[in-house]
Design a protein around this motif. Structure first.
Motif, mmCIF file in Angstrom:
data_model
loop_
_atom_site.group_PDB
_atom_site.id
_atom_site.type_symbol
_atom_site.label_atom_id
_atom_site.label_comp_id
_atom_site.label_asym_id
_atom_site.label_seq_id
_atom_site.Cartn_x
_atom_site.Cartn_y
_atom_site.Cartn_z
ATOM 1 N N PHE A 149 0.702 -1.271 -0.421
ATOM 2 C CA PHE A 149 0.308 0.150 0.532
ATOM 3 C C PHE A 149 0.526 1.625 -0.152
ATOM 4 C CE2 PHE A 149 -3.830 2.521 2.325
ATOM 5 C CZ PHE A 149 -3.760 2.835 1.454
ATOM 6 N N THR A 150 2.474 1.221 0.716
ATOM 7 C CA THR A 150 3.138 2.616 1.311
ATOM 8 C C THR A 150 3.657 2.598 -0.540
ATOM 9 O OG1 THR A 150 3.226 1.645 2.796
ATOM 10 C CG2 THR A 150 4.570 3.314 2.007
ATOM 11 N N SER A 151 3.902 1.476 -1.146
ATOM 12 C CA SER A 151 4.431 2.214 -2.506
ATOM 13 C C SER A 151 3.487 2.223 -3.257
ATOM 14 C CB SER A 151 4.913 0.410 -3.799
ATOM 15 O OG SER A 151 5.795 -0.243 -2.782
ATOM 16 N N ASP A 152 1.968 2.052 -3.600
ATOM 17 C CA ASP A 152 1.145 2.356 -4.476
ATOM 18 C C ASP A 152 0.948 4.201 -3.754
ATOM 19 O OD1 ASP A 152 0.177 0.220 -5.218
ATOM 20 O OD2 ASP A 152 -1.296 -0.417 -3.914
ATOM 21 N N ILE A 153 0.970 4.486 -2.995
ATOM 22 C CA ILE A 153 0.952 6.096 -2.592
ATOM 23 C C ILE A 153 1.916 6.883 -2.828
ATOM 24 C CG2 ILE A 153 0.840 7.479 -0.459
ATOM 25 C CD1 ILE A 153 -0.433 5.601 1.203
ATOM 26 N N ILE A 154 3.510 5.732 -2.885
ATOM 27 C CA ILE A 154 4.429 6.180 -3.501
ATOM 28 C C ILE A 154 4.244 6.894 -5.081
ATOM 29 C CG2 ILE A 154 6.603 6.758 -3.825
ATOM 30 C CD1 ILE A 154 7.206 5.173 -1.399
ATOM 31 N N ALA A 155 3.959 6.310 -5.683
ATOM 32 C CA ALA A 155 3.556 6.210 -7.438
ATOM 33 C C ALA A 155 2.405 6.947 -7.047
ATOM 34 C CB ALA A 155 3.063 4.699 -7.816
ATOM 35 N N ALA A 156 0.945 7.284 -6.932
ATOM 36 C CA ALA A 156 0.454 7.489 -6.676
ATOM 37 C C ALA A 156 0.074 9.454 -6.944
ATOM 38 C CB ALA A 156 -1.243 7.809 -6.070
ATOM 39 N N THR A 157 1.017 9.578 -5.411
ATOM 40 C CA THR A 157 1.631 10.964 -5.377
ATOM 41 C C THR A 157 3.315 11.222 -6.085
ATOM 42 O OG1 THR A 157 3.178 9.736 -3.410
ATOM 43 C CG2 THR A 157 0.806 11.090 -2.738
ATOM 44 N N ARG A 158 4.103 10.851 -6.494
ATOM 45 C CA ARG A 158 5.410 10.569 -7.612
ATOM 46 C C ARG A 158 5.855 11.170 -6.478
ATOM 47 N NH1 ARG A 158 2.537 13.342 -13.003
ATOM 48 N NH2 ARG A 158 1.304 10.744 -14.186
ATOM 49 N N LEU A 159 6.042 10.688 -5.488
ATOM 50 C CA LEU A 159 7.280 10.762 -4.954
ATOM 51 C C LEU A 159 8.750 10.441 -5.269
ATOM 52 C CD1 LEU A 159 6.966 12.145 -1.870
ATOM 53 C CD2 LEU A 159 7.220 9.455 -0.893
ATOM 54 N N HIS A 160 9.943 12.129 -5.419
ATOM 55 C CA HIS A 160 11.056 11.127 -5.527
ATOM 56 C C HIS A 160 11.996 11.578 -4.521
ATOM 57 C CE1 HIS A 160 10.830 15.551 -6.490
ATOM 58 N NE2 HIS A 160 9.990 15.374 -7.047
ATOM 59 N N LYS A 161 13.636 11.781 -5.139
ATOM 60 C CA LYS A 161 14.232 12.307 -4.446
ATOM 61 C C LYS A 161 14.546 13.504 -3.745
ATOM 62 C CE LYS A 161 18.009 12.557 -7.314
ATOM 63 N NZ LYS A 161 18.158 14.007 -7.641
ATOM 64 N N ASP A 162 14.288 14.459 -4.193
ATOM 65 C CA ASP A 162 13.747 16.324 -4.122
ATOM 66 C C ASP A 162 12.726 15.969 -3.153
ATOM 67 O OD1 ASP A 162 15.689 16.338 -5.252
ATOM 68 O OD2 ASP A 162 14.960 16.595 -7.227
ATOM 69 N N SER A 163 11.742 15.076 -2.489
ATOM 70 C CA SER A 163 10.762 15.634 -1.721
ATOM 71 C C SER A 163 11.053 15.593 -0.560
ATOM 72 C CB SER A 163 9.517 14.033 -2.194
ATOM 73 O OG SER A 163 9.282 14.283 -3.827
ATOM 74 N N LEU A 164 9.528 16.548 -0.104
ATOM 75 C CA LEU A 164 9.841 16.402 1.422
ATOM 76 C C LEU A 164 8.515 15.499 1.889
ATOM 77 C CD1 LEU A 164 10.639 17.056 4.413
ATOM 78 C CD2 LEU A 164 9.519 19.299 4.234
ATOM 79 N N PHE A 165 8.681 14.390 2.564
ATOM 80 C CA PHE A 165 7.521 13.615 3.084
ATOM 81 C C PHE A 165 7.050 13.802 4.303
ATOM 82 C CE2 PHE A 165 6.128 9.122 4.349
ATOM 83 C CZ PHE A 165 4.644 9.809 4.014
ATOM 84 N N MET A 166 6.216 14.290 4.705
ATOM 85 C CA MET A 166 5.281 14.235 6.141
ATOM 86 C C MET A 166 4.383 12.809 6.460
ATOM 87 S SD MET A 166 5.704 18.384 6.691
ATOM 88 C CE MET A 166 5.352 17.891 8.427
#
Length: 419
Positions: free
Chosen positions: A219-236
């Motif tokens: 599920f976490t991987s799905d969220i990462i893909a859906a939000t296009r999280l990448h190395k320059d992102s800040l995730f909270m």
């Protein structure tokens, strides 16, 4: 587990040092772990033999070339269906790679040709043959050490040959961590840092916002893909629990992550999980993004106030949050930047896909474009069924256009009423 003989204090057979144990060589230089060969009484509890087996197979599958794999044998079909089991004609002269110019590596003193070590390992586990298991693991580790520490060249000025397992990482497609490696590191970390505290984590006050629940790695991987999280992102992650999502996001994308948890026990376990994850990354020859953990209240934290305007993705696992907490969080999202995404298990808007009207145009949630997405069965720890999660994307520009239209209408109505 009994750790002493109450009738004979001199009996050391129950001490940990007396348990049968073996080692597994991990990909990185000087990375090796001891596994005690003990079977759990409860099949749901940690099984060190199974853990070792799965980690070894992952190293075989993701860090070795077909030529190198041939030295170890063949994987069980239930682990990997598409492995090429046909060994090359002369694997011993190409242990450090498939190139014709590869230098032969000094092998252990025994001749492994004709020995299917992985099949022998399976046989020893199936038959519960301890001596065969230990001797087979000794042979497997010797082969792994030969790959990790190749023979030094005769020329003292020539560069030392590299650890070929670490070199293999450079050949991964798009420099992404293979899913099998990712899940293996996550599982190893969880079993060693979170698993032992399972009973403590389940002690919470019923019908409160302080209820512990986890999102599963898929599920976490799905969220990462859906939000296009990448190395320059800040995730909270607001209400991060033991930090599962944080450490996975930072490992999977190398993004910077921040999480806050109010309950002391999950917060403490989260700090241990972060330490363990960093250790596992080093053992597997990988790196992860920076992770910051805070124990405290998300509504009063200065750090949350500082970071929210910078955040690209904010996760709120608010499935069991009381309505008062959800309502208190909504004003905080006004600090989010354009395009930031809030991910939640309950929507922060009163109605999905509701049309902005003159009546609700001044509502805080009007800045969001909201999308509902399904999650599959087995995606969360608190239930076996599927469900929905919600992506709230900040769209102030679109909101500003709509609000201006309503203000223009009000102005025209006011002028018409004065005539």
């Amino acid at each position: 587990m009994v750790r002493q003989n109450l009738d004979d204090s001199s009996d050391t057979s129950f001490e940990a040092e007396s348990y049968p144990a073996t080692e597994l060589e991990y990909p990185n230089t000087n990375a090796c772990e001891t596994y005690y060969i003990l079977a759990p009484k409860d099949p749901d509890h940690y099984n060190p033999i199974m853990c070792l087996e799965q980690s070894l197979y992952t190293i075989f599958d993701c860090y070795l070339t077909p030529t190198q794999q041939a030295l170890f044998g063949t994987l069980p079909t239930d682990f990997l269906q598409d492995v090429d089991n046909t060994p090359p004609s002369s694997p011993l002269t190409q242990l450090s790679g498939d190139s014709e110019n590869s230098s032969p590596v000094k092998l252990p003193s025994y001749d492994p040709r004709g020995m299917n070590h992985l099949r022998l390992l399976q046989r020893s586990i199936r038959r519960r043959d301890g001596p065969l298991f230990l001797s087979t693991m000794q042979n497997i580790n010797q082969l792994l050490r030969a790959l990790k520490y190749p023979q030094l060249p005769s020329d003292p000025f020539a560069p030392s040959p590299p650890n070929v397992l670490i070199e293999a990482i450079k050949g991964w497609p798009s420099s992404e961590i293979p899913n099998r490696v990712l899940m293996r590191i996550i599982d190893e970390t969880y079993q060693r840092s979170v698993g032992p505290h399972a009973l403590k984590l389940n002690r919470y006050e019923a019908f409160s916002s302080e209820v512990y629940g986890e999102l599963m790695p898929s599920f976490t991987s799905d969220i990462i893909a859906a939000t296009r999280l990448h190395k320059d992102s800040l995730f909270m992650d607001l209400g991060c629990g033991v930090g599962n999502v944080l450490v996975q996001a930072s490992l999977e994308t190398c993004c910077r992550s921040y999480g806050i948890e109010v309950m002391p026990t999950p917060a403490e376990v989260g700090r241990e999980q972060l330490r363990q994850m960093k250790k596992r990354c080093r053992m597997w020859g990988l790196s992860m993004g920076e992770v910051e953990l805070e124990e405290g209240d998300m509504l009063t934290s200065r750090r949350v106030t500082e970071l929210l305007p910078q955040a690209d993705v904010v996760l709120v696992n608010n499935k069991v949050f009381q309505q008062s907490l959800n309502e208190a969080l909504r004003p905080r999202f006004l600090d989010l930047k354009e395009g930031a995404i809030v991910v939640s298990l309950k929507p922060f808007v009163s109605s999905l896909n509701a049309r902005v009207t003159e009546r609700n145009v001044d509502d805080i949630s009007a800045i969001f474009d909201v999308f509902e997405r399904p999650y599959r069965s087995g995606s969360v720890s608190w239930g076996s069924g599927g469900g929905s999660y919600y992506l709230h994307r900040v769209d102030r520009e679109g909101y500003a256009v709509i609000k201006q239209q309503f203000e223009n209408q009000r102005a025209r109505s006011a002028r018409a009423s004065r005539r």
